[in-house]
Scaffold this motif. Sequence first.
Motif, PDB file in Angstrom:
ATOM      1  N   HIS A 110      32.354  68.523  -3.814  1.00 27.97           N
ATOM      2  CA  HIS A 110      32.489  69.984  -3.862  1.00 27.97           C
ATOM      3  C   HIS A 110      33.672  70.426  -4.728  1.00 27.97           C
ATOM      4  N   LEU A 111      34.569  69.495  -5.066  1.00 27.66           N
ATOM      5  CA  LEU A 111      35.710  69.836  -5.916  1.00 27.66           C
ATOM      6  C   LEU A 111      35.210  69.991  -7.346  1.00 27.66           C
ATOM      7  N   GLN A 112      35.164  71.226  -7.815  1.00 23.72           N
ATOM      8  CA  GLN A 112      34.598  71.533  -9.121  1.00 23.72           C
ATOM      9  C   GLN A 112      35.652  71.794 -10.186  1.00 23.72           C
ATOM     10  N   ARG A 113      36.827  72.233  -9.777  1.00 21.05           N
ATOM     11  CA  ARG A 113      37.905  72.520 -10.730  1.00 21.05           C
ATOM     12  C   ARG A 113      39.085  71.610 -10.405  1.00 21.05           C
ATOM     13  N   ILE A 114      39.457  70.788 -11.357  1.00 22.46           N
ATOM     14  CA  ILE A 114      40.520  69.815 -11.177  1.00 22.46           C
ATOM     15  C   ILE A 114      41.653  70.181 -12.126  1.00 22.46           C
ATOM     16  N   ILE A 115      42.827  70.393 -11.584  1.00 19.79           N
ATOM     17  CA  ILE A 115      43.995  70.709 -12.397  1.00 19.79           C
ATOM     18  C   ILE A 115      44.894  69.480 -12.420  1.00 19.79           C
ATOM     19  N   ILE A 116      45.162  68.981 -13.604  1.00 24.79           N
ATOM     20  CA  ILE A 116      45.982  67.783 -13.758  1.00 24.79           C
ATOM     21  C   ILE A 116      47.421  68.218 -14.001  1.00 24.79           C
ATOM     22  N   ALA A 117      48.317  67.765 -13.130  1.00 27.49           N
ATOM     23  CA  ALA A 117      49.729  68.146 -13.219  1.00 27.49           C
ATOM     24  C   ALA A 117      50.599  66.901 -13.074  1.00 27.49           C
ATOM     25  N   LEU A 118      50.464  66.010 -14.044  1.00 28.75           N
ATOM     26  CA  LEU A 118      51.292  64.810 -14.018  1.00 28.75           C
ATOM     27  C   LEU A 118      52.670  65.131 -14.584  1.00 28.75           C
ATOM     28  N   ASP A 119      53.572  64.172 -14.465  1.00 26.62           N
ATOM     29  CA  ASP A 119      54.939  64.382 -14.928  1.00 26.62           C
ATOM     30  C   ASP A 119      54.986  64.755 -16.403  1.00 26.62           C
ATOM     31  N   ALA A 120      55.988  65.525 -16.761  1.00 28.61           N
ATOM     32  CA  ALA A 120      56.139  66.003 -18.138  1.00 28.61           C
ATOM     33  C   ALA A 120      56.701  64.946 -19.071  1.00 28.61           C
ATOM     34  N   ASP A 121      56.999  63.765 -18.575  1.00 30.11           N
ATOM     35  CA  ASP A 121      57.586  62.733 -19.430  1.00 30.11           C
ATOM     36  C   ASP A 121      56.533  61.889 -20.147  1.00 30.11           C
ATOM     37  N   PHE A 122      55.341  62.438 -20.339  1.00 32.75           N
ATOM     38  CA  PHE A 122      54.265  61.672 -20.965  1.00 32.75           C
ATOM     39  C   PHE A 122      54.617  61.233 -22.388  1.00 32.75           C
ATOM     40  N   ARG A 123      55.528  61.929 -23.046  1.00 35.01           N
ATOM     41  CA  ARG A 123      55.919  61.533 -24.404  1.00 35.01           C
ATOM     42  C   ARG A 123      56.767  60.260 -24.402  1.00 35.01           C
ATOM     43  N   GLU A 124      57.507  60.044 -23.325  1.00 36.93           N
ATOM     44  CA  GLU A 124      58.386  58.877 -23.234  1.00 36.93           C
ATOM     45  C   GLU A 124      57.839  57.796 -22.311  1.00 36.93           C
ATOM     46  N   ASN A 125      56.947  58.158 -21.408  1.00 41.07           N
ATOM     47  CA  ASN A 125      56.469  57.225 -20.390  1.00 41.07           C
ATOM     48  C   ASN A 125      55.017  56.849 -20.696  1.00 41.07           C
ATOM     49  N   ALA A 126      54.829  55.614 -21.112  1.00 45.72           N
ATOM     50  CA  ALA A 126      53.492  55.157 -21.493  1.00 45.72           C
ATOM     51  C   ALA A 126      52.508  55.213 -20.333  1.00 45.72           C
ATOM     52  N   HIS A 127      52.968  54.994 -19.102  1.00 42.22           N
ATOM     53  CA  HIS A 127      52.081  55.046 -17.936  1.00 42.22           C
ATOM     54  C   HIS A 127      51.507  56.453 -17.754  1.00 42.22           C
ATOM     55  N   VAL A 128      52.360  57.456 -17.899  1.00 42.13           N
ATOM     56  CA  VAL A 128      51.908  58.842 -17.735  1.00 42.13           C
ATOM     57  C   VAL A 128      50.990  59.229 -18.887  1.00 42.13           C
ATOM     58  N   ALA A 129      51.346  58.852 -20.107  1.00 41.27           N
ATOM     59  CA  ALA A 129      50.505  59.159 -21.269  1.00 41.27           C
ATOM     60  C   ALA A 129      49.124  58.533 -21.105  1.00 41.27           C
ATOM     61  N   ARG A 130      49.074  57.282 -20.680  1.00 40.14           N
ATOM     62  CA  ARG A 130      47.797  56.588 -20.481  1.00 40.14           C
ATOM     63  C   ARG A 130      46.980  57.283 -19.386  1.00 40.14           C
ATOM     64  N   ALA A 131      47.634  57.686 -18.309  1.00 42.25           N
ATOM     65  CA  ALA A 131      46.940  58.374 -17.222  1.00 42.25           C
ATOM     66  C   ALA A 131      46.332  59.674 -17.686  1.00 42.25           C
ATOM     67  N   LEU A 132      47.069  60.435 -18.488  1.00 35.54           N
ATOM     68  CA  LEU A 132      46.544  61.701 -19.011  1.00 35.54           C
ATOM     69  C   LEU A 132      45.319  61.465 -19.886  1.00 35.54           C
ATOM     70  N   VAL A 133      45.373  60.463 -20.731  1.00 40.85           N
ATOM     71  CA  VAL A 133      44.221  60.148 -21.587  1.00 40.85           C
ATOM     72  C   VAL A 133      43.028  59.769 -20.735  1.00 40.85           C
ATOM     73  N   GLN A 134      43.238  58.954 -19.721  1.00 42.67           N
ATOM     74  CA  GLN A 134      42.134  58.529 -18.863  1.00 42.67           C
ATOM     75  C   GLN A 134      41.551  59.683 -18.067  1.00 42.67           C
ATOM     76  N   LEU A 135      42.395  60.580 -17.598  1.00 41.31           N
ATOM     77  CA  LEU A 135      41.899  61.726 -16.825  1.00 41.31           C
ATOM     78  C   LEU A 135      41.180  62.754 -17.688  1.00 41.31           C
ATOM     79  N   HIS A 136      41.645  62.929 -18.901  1.00 43.44           N
ATOM     80  CA  HIS A 136      41.009  63.902 -19.786  1.00 43.44           C
ATOM     81  C   HIS A 136      39.770  63.351 -20.471  1.00 43.44           C
ATOM     82  N   GLY A 137      39.649  62.043 -20.475  1.00 43.30           N
ATOM     83  CA  GLY A 137      38.457  61.425 -21.046  1.00 43.30           C
ATOM     84  C   GLY A 137      38.462  61.292 -22.510  1.00 43.30           C
TER      85      GLY A 137
END
Length: 86
Positions: free
Chosen positions: A59-86
């Motif tokens: 039933h969850l139709q709208r997903i808001i991704i709010a990961l840490d803002a350090d995606f430019r410096e943190n490869a784990h966060v950057a990778r997670a954003l890419v995987q979540l956004h597809g």
Amino acid sequence: ATPTIHVPKGMSLQEEFVRITEGPLKADVAWSLSGFPTVALPAANGVHLIIPFLKAHPHLQRIIIALDADFRENAHVARALVQLHG
């Protein structure tokens, strides 16, 4: 312990939307302050956990991704954003 998606105690997942962040404390505080349903990955590298969670809550139709803002410096966060956004 097996890592899981954190759902703040007392929070209902009956809405059609949810915010995804990293870290249980952030989810607890975000939900407590805003009232906006917020769940948390245990860490950015736990992104693989979100697909089974969303399948269990179709039933969850709208997903808001709010990961840490350090995606430019943190490869784990950057990778997670890419995987979540597809």
